[in-house]
Design a protein around this motif. Structure first.
Motif, PDB file in Angstrom:
ATOM      1  N   LEU A  72     -18.488  10.367  12.090  1.00 30.62           N
ATOM      2  CA  LEU A  72     -17.841   9.332  12.883  1.00 30.62           C
ATOM      3  C   LEU A  72     -17.135   8.371  11.929  1.00 30.62           C
ATOM      4  N   LYS A  73     -15.875   8.014  12.244  1.00 30.42           N
ATOM      5  CA  LYS A  73     -15.103   7.126  11.367  1.00 30.42           C
ATOM      6  C   LYS A  73     -14.737   5.807  12.031  1.00 30.42           C
ATOM      7  N   TRP A  74     -14.189   5.864  13.242  1.00 27.10           N
ATOM      8  CA  TRP A  74     -13.696   4.668  13.904  1.00 27.10           C
ATOM      9  C   TRP A  74     -14.116   4.682  15.363  1.00 27.10           C
ATOM     10  N   VAL A  75     -14.332   3.500  15.916  1.00 22.83           N
ATOM     11  CA  VAL A  75     -14.584   3.325  17.345  1.00 22.83           C
ATOM     12  C   VAL A  75     -13.583   2.290  17.832  1.00 22.83           C
ATOM     13  N   GLY A  76     -12.740   2.677  18.773  1.00 20.04           N
ATOM     14  CA  GLY A  76     -11.688   1.781  19.235  1.00 20.04           C
ATOM     15  C   GLY A  76     -11.806   1.404  20.695  1.00 20.04           C
ATOM     16  N   GLU A  77     -11.573   0.126  20.945  1.00 24.98           N
ATOM     17  CA  GLU A  77     -11.409  -0.387  22.303  1.00 24.98           C
ATOM     18  C   GLU A  77      -9.934  -0.731  22.418  1.00 24.98           C
ATOM     19  N   LEU A  78      -9.210  -0.001  23.257  1.00 28.79           N
ATOM     20  CA  LEU A  78      -7.762  -0.124  23.323  1.00 28.79           C
ATOM     21  C   LEU A  78      -7.330  -0.613  24.700  1.00 28.79           C
ATOM     22  N   PHE A  79      -6.392  -1.539  24.698  1.00 26.05           N
ATOM     23  CA  PHE A  79      -5.839  -2.094  25.925  1.00 26.05           C
ATOM     24  C   PHE A  79      -4.320  -1.990  25.824  1.00 26.05           C
ATOM     25  N   PHE A  80      -3.705  -1.222  26.712  1.00 22.25           N
ATOM     26  CA  PHE A  80      -2.265  -0.986  26.640  1.00 22.25           C
ATOM     27  C   PHE A  80      -1.727  -0.609  28.018  1.00 22.25           C
ATOM     28  N   PRO A  81      -0.403  -0.711  28.208  1.00 25.80           N
ATOM     29  CA  PRO A  81       0.162  -0.310  29.493  1.00 25.80           C
ATOM     30  C   PRO A  81       0.201   1.215  29.615  1.00 25.80           C
ATOM     31  N   PRO A  86      -2.363  -1.576  33.610  1.00 25.16           N
ATOM     32  CA  PRO A  86      -3.062  -1.738  32.335  1.00 25.16           C
ATOM     33  C   PRO A  86      -4.130  -0.658  32.171  1.00 25.16           C
ATOM     34  N   CYS A  87      -4.266  -0.169  30.945  1.00 25.92           N
ATOM     35  CA  CYS A  87      -5.284   0.845  30.631  1.00 25.92           C
ATOM     36  C   CYS A  87      -6.304   0.254  29.666  1.00 25.92           C
ATOM     37  N   HIS A  88      -7.555   0.557  29.920  1.00 27.47           N
ATOM     38  CA  HIS A  88      -8.671   0.241  29.023  1.00 27.47           C
ATOM     39  C   HIS A  88      -9.181   1.593  28.540  1.00 27.47           C
ATOM     40  N   GLN A  89      -9.025   1.840  27.244  1.00 24.60           N
ATOM     41  CA  GLN A  89      -9.432   3.132  26.680  1.00 24.60           C
ATOM     42  C   GLN A  89     -10.482   2.927  25.601  1.00 24.60           C
ATOM     43  N   ILE A  90     -11.488   3.776  25.607  1.00 18.56           N
ATOM     44  CA  ILE A  90     -12.441   3.874  24.515  1.00 18.56           C
ATOM     45  C   ILE A  90     -12.083   5.159  23.772  1.00 18.56           C
ATOM     46  N   CYS A  91     -11.822   5.039  22.478  1.00 20.18           N
ATOM     47  CA  CYS A  91     -11.486   6.223  21.675  1.00 20.18           C
ATOM     48  C   CYS A  91     -12.423   6.275  20.473  1.00 20.18           C
ATOM     49  N   ILE A  92     -13.040   7.432  20.294  1.00 19.25           N
ATOM     50  CA  ILE A  92     -13.978   7.667  19.208  1.00 19.25           C
ATOM     51  C   ILE A  92     -13.310   8.647  18.233  1.00 19.25           C
ATOM     52  N   TYR A  93     -13.209   8.261  16.966  1.00 21.14           N
ATOM     53  CA  TYR A  93     -12.502   9.055  15.953  1.00 21.14           C
ATOM     54  C   TYR A  93     -13.504   9.671  14.967  1.00 21.14           C
ATOM     55  N   TYR A  94     -13.342  10.968  14.708  1.00 24.40           N
ATOM     56  CA  TYR A  94     -14.211  11.699  13.786  1.00 24.40           C
ATOM     57  C   TYR A  94     -13.383  12.391  12.716  1.00 24.40           C
ATOM     58  N   GLU A  95     -13.991  12.584  11.553  1.00 25.28           N
ATOM     59  CA  GLU A  95     -13.385  13.453  10.549  1.00 25.28           C
ATOM     60  C   GLU A  95     -13.405  14.872  11.105  1.00 25.28           C
ATOM     61  N   HIS A 155     -15.067  -0.477  13.615  1.00 18.27           N
ATOM     62  CA  HIS A 155     -14.880  -0.804  15.029  1.00 18.27           C
ATOM     63  C   HIS A 155     -13.644  -1.671  15.113  1.00 18.27           C
ATOM     64  N   PHE A 156     -12.758  -1.364  16.050  1.00 18.97           N
ATOM     65  CA  PHE A 156     -11.568  -2.179  16.188  1.00 18.97           C
ATOM     66  C   PHE A 156     -11.212  -2.356  17.661  1.00 18.97           C
ATOM     67  N   ILE A 157     -10.467  -3.426  17.912  1.00 19.60           N
ATOM     68  CA  ILE A 157      -9.932  -3.707  19.237  1.00 19.60           C
ATOM     69  C   ILE A 157      -8.415  -3.781  19.079  1.00 19.60           C
ATOM     70  N   TYR A 158      -7.717  -3.020  19.886  1.00 15.58           N
ATOM     71  CA  TYR A 158      -6.262  -3.006  19.860  1.00 15.58           C
ATOM     72  C   TYR A 158      -5.763  -3.459  21.230  1.00 15.58           C
ATOM     73  N   THR A 159      -4.918  -4.479  21.236  1.00 11.12           N
ATOM     74  CA  THR A 159      -4.365  -4.972  22.492  1.00 11.12           C
ATOM     75  C   THR A 159      -2.853  -4.996  22.394  1.00 11.12           C
ATOM     76  N   GLU A 160      -2.222  -4.328  23.332  1.00 13.33           N
ATOM     77  CA  GLU A 160      -0.769  -4.313  23.432  1.00 13.33           C
ATOM     78  C   GLU A 160      -0.395  -5.093  24.681  1.00 13.33           C
ATOM     79  N   LYS A 161       0.717  -5.816  24.626  1.00 15.07           N
ATOM     80  CA  LYS A 161       1.132  -6.589  25.801  1.00 15.07           C
ATOM     81  C   LYS A 161       1.234  -5.684  27.019  1.00 15.07           C
ATOM     82  N   ILE A 162       0.651  -6.171  28.101  1.00 13.44           N
ATOM     83  CA  ILE A 162       0.654  -5.394  29.345  1.00 13.44           C
ATOM     84  C   ILE A 162       1.566  -6.066  30.357  1.00 13.44           C
TER      85      ILE A 162
END
Length: 162
Positions: A72-81, A86-95, A155-162
């Motif tokens: 496991l490398k990254w865990v993202g909470e993403l908010f984007f149109p 609006p979308c709320h996405q959980i994305c889990i990143y692995y090697e 762990h990161f949170i990404y927010t794009e204008k919606i």
């Protein structure tokens, strides 16, 4: 099976797993044909499926590749149109490591993605890690994180204008 992807009258929720595949100093990224926005290959997790199973299935479906899923490398909470919602996405990143010899490991090649019963042509590009900041990659910090070689889970949170 059904993707963990919910549409309500006002929102969309998405649960996705993505693979960070680095080979000979280049990272494998995907983008829709005609777009300049790159992302890490992967897809929506299906009900009853682990993240590892999702990645194995998605890499096989999209590019015909057999893979080995690593740490496991990254865990993202993403908010984007997403369209007009609006979308709320959980994305889990692995090697991820591609384990077969048939998959190109340089340049670019094409594949396809099936999303909500629609097929999309995708381009898959091997981008040199040291040049990752020259590309529009999501998440935005990806280039920096790839070059740092940091082994900690981010762990990161990404927010794009919606």
């Amino acid at each position: 099976m059904q993707d963990i992807l919910f549409h309500t009258d006002e929102y969309i929720f998405s649960y996705r797993a993505a693979g960070i595949c680095i080979h000979n100093g280049s990272v494998l990224l995907q983008k829709p044909v005609g777009s300049n926005d790159y992302a890490f290959p992967g897809g929506h997790v299906e009900f009853g499926e682990t993240n590892e199973q999702t990645l194995i299935r998605e890499f096989k479906e999209e590019i015909g590749a057999d893979i080995k899923v690593g740490d496991l490398k990254w865990v993202g909470e993403l908010f984007f149109p997403w369209g007009d919602k609006p979308c709320h996405q959980i994305c889990i990143y692995y090697e991820v490591e591609i384990t077969d010899e048939r998959t190109p490991k340089s340049g670019y090649f094409t594949g396809s993605e099936l999303h909500e019963n629609k097929k999309f042509d995708m381009e898959f590009h091997w981008i040199p890690v040291e040049k990752a900041n020259d590309y529009q990659i999501y998440p935005a910090q990806a280039g920096e994180w790839l070059r740092s070689g940091d082994k900690d889970v981010k762990h990161f949170i990404y927010t794009e204008k919606i």
